[in-house]
Design an enzyme around this catalytic site. Structure first.
Site, PDB file in Angstrom:
ATOM      1  N   ASP A 113      59.859  23.557  18.216  1.00 15.26           N
ATOM      2  CA  ASP A 113      60.386  24.667  17.440  1.00 15.26           C
ATOM      3  C   ASP A 113      61.899  24.635  17.616  1.00 15.26           C
ATOM      4  O   ASP A 113      62.414  25.015  18.661  1.00 15.26           O
ATOM      5  CB  ASP A 113      59.787  25.984  17.946  1.00 15.26           C
ATOM      6  N   ASN A 154      64.145  26.278  15.767  1.00 14.50           N
ATOM      7  CA  ASN A 154      64.839  27.496  15.365  1.00 14.50           C
ATOM      8  C   ASN A 154      66.078  27.203  14.533  1.00 14.50           C
ATOM      9  O   ASN A 154      67.088  27.918  14.599  1.00 14.50           O
ATOM     10  CB  ASN A 154      65.183  28.359  16.581  1.00 14.50           C
ATOM     11  N   GLU A 178      56.239  28.170  23.412  1.00 18.27           N
ATOM     12  CA  GLU A 178      55.941  29.591  23.638  1.00 18.27           C
ATOM     13  C   GLU A 178      54.528  29.782  24.207  1.00 18.27           C
ATOM     14  O   GLU A 178      53.769  30.615  23.732  1.00 18.27           O
ATOM     15  CB  GLU A 178      56.136  30.414  22.364  1.00 18.27           C
ATOM     16  N   ASN A 230      54.135  25.866  17.929  1.00 18.58           N
ATOM     17  CA  ASN A 230      54.512  27.073  18.648  1.00 18.58           C
ATOM     18  C   ASN A 230      53.326  28.029  18.557  1.00 18.58           C
ATOM     19  O   ASN A 230      53.074  28.616  17.504  1.00 18.58           O
ATOM     20  CB  ASN A 230      55.771  27.699  18.040  1.00 18.58           C
ATOM     21  N   ASP A 270      60.084  24.013  12.498  1.00 17.94           N
ATOM     22  CA  ASP A 270      59.348  23.170  13.437  1.00 17.94           C
ATOM     23  C   ASP A 270      59.432  21.729  12.933  1.00 17.94           C
ATOM     24  O   ASP A 270      58.991  21.423  11.819  1.00 17.94           O
ATOM     25  CB  ASP A 270      57.895  23.627  13.521  1.00 17.94           C
ATOM     26  N   ASP A 316      52.594  32.897  14.332  1.00 21.71           N
ATOM     27  CA  ASP A 316      53.427  32.940  13.131  1.00 21.71           C
ATOM     28  C   ASP A 316      53.916  31.557  12.722  1.00 21.71           C
ATOM     29  O   ASP A 316      54.509  31.401  11.657  1.00 21.71           O
ATOM     30  CB  ASP A 316      54.600  33.912  13.296  1.00 21.71           C
ATOM     31  N   HIS A 317      53.646  30.552  13.549  1.00 20.88           N
ATOM     32  CA  HIS A 317      53.991  29.152  13.242  1.00 20.88           C
ATOM     33  C   HIS A 317      52.733  28.349  12.909  1.00 20.88           C
ATOM     34  O   HIS A 317      51.647  28.633  13.424  1.00 20.88           O
ATOM     35  CB  HIS A 317      54.657  28.478  14.444  1.00 20.88           C
TER      36      HIS A 317
END
Length: 256
Positions: free
Chosen positions: A146, A148, A34, A7, A218, A247-248
């Protein structure tokens, strides 16, 4: 075959980092999430210069997924979940080197009990039906992205906070993931490690990465037909240490 999921949290911002990571990590297949780019703005020429073909499904400002491949054609591309009406660019599939890849950017869900949470559960149900159909045609299947969803307590830094009633760890979300795995998929990382504290996402706030206050959301899931060929899996934390990172961090699985 080294297959990765990342991501990037805006490919427009992170393209130089992606190019650097591709050169250093040399994955064979990558699923991106993303990307946040409309298709006409996707940097396929720049990625081709880096040695990667690409297919993509994007939209302005939000969401967006892509599959990149090095040294192999990308065939039989499927954009979005068949039969599921959705305006959000969250799913893409393709066959690379005889392996079917499904790349997902799973709905976040906002908070338990919200409309977005209900949408997440409906979306995951549709994904399960799609994956079941794909497995019939493509026994060699990798579902990545990802998700989530943190699968269990080992995958969160604070199980007391990230509990059965919290978004990303709630009982219905984890049950939806278990139902997906029950089709005949295996968490690549857990085929090689039972260790806790291996995370793929850290908040930008509160020095979360430095303190390793993260989640593993992930995932790289491999089918029964590929389980015996899986020789490694993990999280590459390196890009998270770079300036202006996503942030991933990338998750990966290696097939022999």
């Amino acid at each position: 075959m080294k297959i990765a999921s990342w991501n990037v949290n805006s490919l427009n911002v992170r393209l130089p980092q992606l190019q650097q990571w591709l050169a250093e990590f040399t994955p064979d297949v990558v699923g991106l999430q993303e990307t946040k780019l409309e298709d006409h703005r996707f940097p396929d020429d720049a990625l081709l210069e880096a040695g990667y073909r690409s297919v993509f499904h994007g939209q302005k400002t939000y969401n967006g997924v892509a599959i990149l491949a090095r040294g192999c054609a990308i065939e039989d591309v499927q954009v979005a979940i068949p039969g599921f009406e959705d305006t959000q660019a969250r799913a893409i599939a393709a066959t690379v080197g005889g392996v079917r890849i499904i790349n997902l950017y799973v709905v976040n869900g906002q908070d338990v009990g919200t409309d977005k949470y209900a949408y997440k559960l409906r979306w995951l149900e549709a994904v399960r039906g799609w994956v079941a159909d794909e497995l019939q045609r493509h026994p060699k299947l990798v579902v990545l992205g990802d998700f989530n969803i943190a699968p269990d307590a080992r995958d969160v830094h604070d199980p007391a906070t990230w509990n059965d009633n919290h978004i990303l760890t709630s009982t219905p979300e984890r049950e939806a993931l278990r139902q997906l795995l029950a089709l005949g998929l295996h968490d690549g990382l857990r085929l090689h490690s039972e260790e806790g504290g291996i995370f793929s996402w850290w908040d930008y706030r509160q020095a979360a990465f430095r303190r390793n206050l993260g989640l593993r959301i992930d995932l790289t899931l491999v089918s029964d037909a590929l389980r015996g060929t899986t020789v490694g899996a993990g999280i590459d934390r390196t890009p998270r240490t770079w300036e202006r990172p996503s942030d991933h961090a990338p998750a990966f699985v290696v097939l022999d």
